[in-house]
Design an enzyme around this catalytic site. Structure first.
Site, PDB file in Angstrom:
ATOM      1  N   ASP A  31      28.784  11.211 -39.606  1.00 41.18           N
ATOM      2  CA  ASP A  31      29.690  10.055 -39.529  1.00 41.18           C
ATOM      3  C   ASP A  31      31.076  10.450 -39.020  1.00 41.18           C
ATOM      4  O   ASP A  31      31.536  11.569 -39.257  1.00 41.18           O
ATOM      5  CB  ASP A  31      29.804   9.438 -40.923  1.00 41.18           C
ATOM      6  CG  ASP A  31      30.358   8.025 -40.876  1.00 41.18           C
ATOM      7  OD1 ASP A  31      30.459   7.449 -39.774  1.00 41.18           O
ATOM      8  OD2 ASP A  31      30.691   7.499 -41.949  1.00 41.18           O
ATOM      9  N   HIS A  48      30.404  10.116 -29.785  1.00 37.77           N
ATOM     10  CA  HIS A  48      28.986  10.436 -30.002  1.00 37.77           C
ATOM     11  C   HIS A  48      28.577  11.670 -29.196  1.00 37.77           C
ATOM     12  O   HIS A  48      27.779  12.489 -29.670  1.00 37.77           O
ATOM     13  CB  HIS A  48      28.101   9.242 -29.645  1.00 37.77           C
ATOM     14  CG  HIS A  48      28.350   8.052 -30.525  1.00 37.77           C
ATOM     15  ND1 HIS A  48      28.415   8.140 -31.891  1.00 37.77           N
ATOM     16  CD2 HIS A  48      28.579   6.746 -30.231  1.00 37.77           C
ATOM     17  CE1 HIS A  48      28.666   6.940 -32.415  1.00 37.77           C
ATOM     18  NE2 HIS A  48      28.779   6.077 -31.418  1.00 37.77           N
ATOM     19  N   THR A  77      18.532   1.805 -38.959  1.00 35.15           N
ATOM     20  CA  THR A  77      17.901   0.515 -38.616  1.00 35.15           C
ATOM     21  C   THR A  77      18.979  -0.562 -38.417  1.00 35.15           C
ATOM     22  O   THR A  77      18.726  -1.576 -37.778  1.00 35.15           O
ATOM     23  CB  THR A  77      16.920   0.076 -39.738  1.00 35.15           C
ATOM     24  OG1 THR A  77      17.548   0.278 -41.009  1.00 35.15           O
ATOM     25  CG2 THR A  77      15.628   0.859 -39.707  1.00 35.15           C
ATOM     26  N   LEU A 142      13.736  27.016 -38.477  1.00 33.93           N
ATOM     27  CA  LEU A 142      14.312  25.777 -39.020  1.00 33.93           C
ATOM     28  C   LEU A 142      13.469  24.556 -38.618  1.00 33.93           C
ATOM     29  O   LEU A 142      13.043  24.441 -37.462  1.00 33.93           O
ATOM     30  CB  LEU A 142      15.735  25.611 -38.465  1.00 33.93           C
ATOM     31  CG  LEU A 142      16.473  24.345 -38.864  1.00 33.93           C
ATOM     32  CD1 LEU A 142      16.828  24.362 -40.349  1.00 33.93           C
ATOM     33  CD2 LEU A 142      17.736  24.180 -38.014  1.00 33.93           C
ATOM     34  N   ARG A 199      28.163  14.133 -46.395  1.00 31.67           N
ATOM     35  CA  ARG A 199      28.706  13.028 -45.590  1.00 31.67           C
ATOM     36  C   ARG A 199      30.135  13.347 -45.205  1.00 31.67           C
ATOM     37  O   ARG A 199      31.033  13.347 -46.056  1.00 31.67           O
ATOM     38  CB  ARG A 199      28.651  11.695 -46.337  1.00 31.67           C
ATOM     39  CG  ARG A 199      29.142  10.572 -45.415  1.00 31.67           C
ATOM     40  CD  ARG A 199      28.811   9.201 -45.910  1.00 31.67           C
ATOM     41  NE  ARG A 199      29.014   8.261 -44.817  1.00 31.67           N
ATOM     42  CZ  ARG A 199      28.499   7.063 -44.739  1.00 31.67           C
ATOM     43  NH1 ARG A 199      27.719   6.628 -45.690  1.00 31.67           N
ATOM     44  NH2 ARG A 199      28.746   6.280 -43.710  1.00 31.67           N
ATOM     45  N   SER A 207      24.618   4.642 -47.619  1.00 28.29           N
ATOM     46  CA  SER A 207      24.252   3.965 -46.369  1.00 28.29           C
ATOM     47  C   SER A 207      22.760   4.040 -46.025  1.00 28.29           C
ATOM     48  O   SER A 207      22.402   4.322 -44.874  1.00 28.29           O
ATOM     49  CB  SER A 207      25.089   4.511 -45.208  1.00 28.29           C
ATOM     50  OG  SER A 207      26.447   4.246 -45.408  1.00 28.29           O
TER      51      SER A 207
END
Ligand code: FPP
Length: 251
Positions: A31, A48, A77, A142, A199, A207
């Site tokens: 975020d 982004h 979603t 990983l 977060r 969320s």
């Protein structure tokens, strides 16, 4: 300042990471991309793009230090509500990453899977995801789960629907439904629950992320925006986790 930051100023606590006692599964809500871009007078899409670079660095670091599972929230979603330009930019970044991942999963021994409802994604993206998931299936380093068109409630609703169908068809007796039975019908089937959920960006909420799987997760919140998140911040989160007293409902 987040509570966790205050926590780190407490000099009675150990702040170093014990590499022999790492969480097996770390999950991150990536975020703060939009705010990072806004602070710089850039479009949200630039945030982004920077966030996807951070994801690459953090995944590489997790692989290097021996974390077994890393789950990241890339698109919820609910994120379809964003402007089309922004949604397209995020999908474009994922395509770019999938092109690179075709080679890097083998080179870096990474298993890559996607959690979420894929049918809503473009056919091209679906095909790329399928190809990389298959190609990386046997990788032993990983395991990265990218949560894409993912919602915790949606995941549980889908599991309930599939179980209802099994009951109606007579395949199962409702009495046999227990927690493991439900876990086995989630995207995360076979993956241990995350011990640590991080977060960034100063928001202190869940969320709709990994609602079922987070029953006993430890949360770590930091004000750092995701594009500014570094391996040092991850180390701080892991060290905080290692200082927690996990009781799982016991004493
Ligand atoms: C949340 O920040 C971030 C997203 C909804 C998108 C995350 C996507 C990426 C990091 C890029 C693609 C991922 C991969 C795995 C290559 P926000 O936009 O809500 O930030 P804000 O709260 O500051 O507006």
């Amino acid at each position: 300042m987040c509570e966790e930051m205050v926590f780190f100023k407490n000099k009675n606590r150990k702040t170093g990471v014990d590499k022999n006692n790492l969480p097996e599964h770390i999950a991150i809500i990536m975020d703060g991309n939009g705010r990072w871009a806004k602070k710089r007078g850039l479009p949200r899409t630039a945030g982004h793009a920077a966030g996807s670079e951070t994801f690459r660095k953090i995944a590489t670091y997790c692989n290097d230090i021996g974390i077994k599972y890393l789950s990241v929230y890339a698109f919820s979603t609910e994120n379809w509500k964003r402007p089309k330009e922004e949604v397209d930019a995020i999908m474009g970044l994922l395509e770019k990453y999938l092109i690179e991942a075709y080679d890097s999963v083998i080179k870096d021994n990474i298993r890559l899977t996607f959690w979420g409802e894929k049918a809503a994604l473009s056919e091209k993206l679906q095909a790329m995801i399928h190809e990389v998931e298959e190609r990386s299936r046997e990788m032993t380093g990983l395991h990265v789960n990218v949560c894409l068109n993912y919602g915790g409630r949606d995941e549980i609703a889908r599991a309930v629907k599939s179980i209802a169908k099994e009951v109606i068809s007579g395949k199962i007796n409702p009495e046999t439904i227990d927690e493991t039975f439900i876990s086995d019908r989630l995207y995360s089937a076979g993956t241990p629950d995350p011990e640590l959920i991080i977060r960034p960006s100063g928001e202190i909420r869940v969320s709709n992320f990994l609602l079922w799987q987070s029953a006993y997760s430890e949360y770590y919140f930091t004000d750092v925006l995701w594009p500014d998140f570094t391996s040092k911040v991850l180390d701080e989160a892991i060290a905080a986790f290692q200082n927690r007293n996990r009781r799982f409902g016991g004493v």
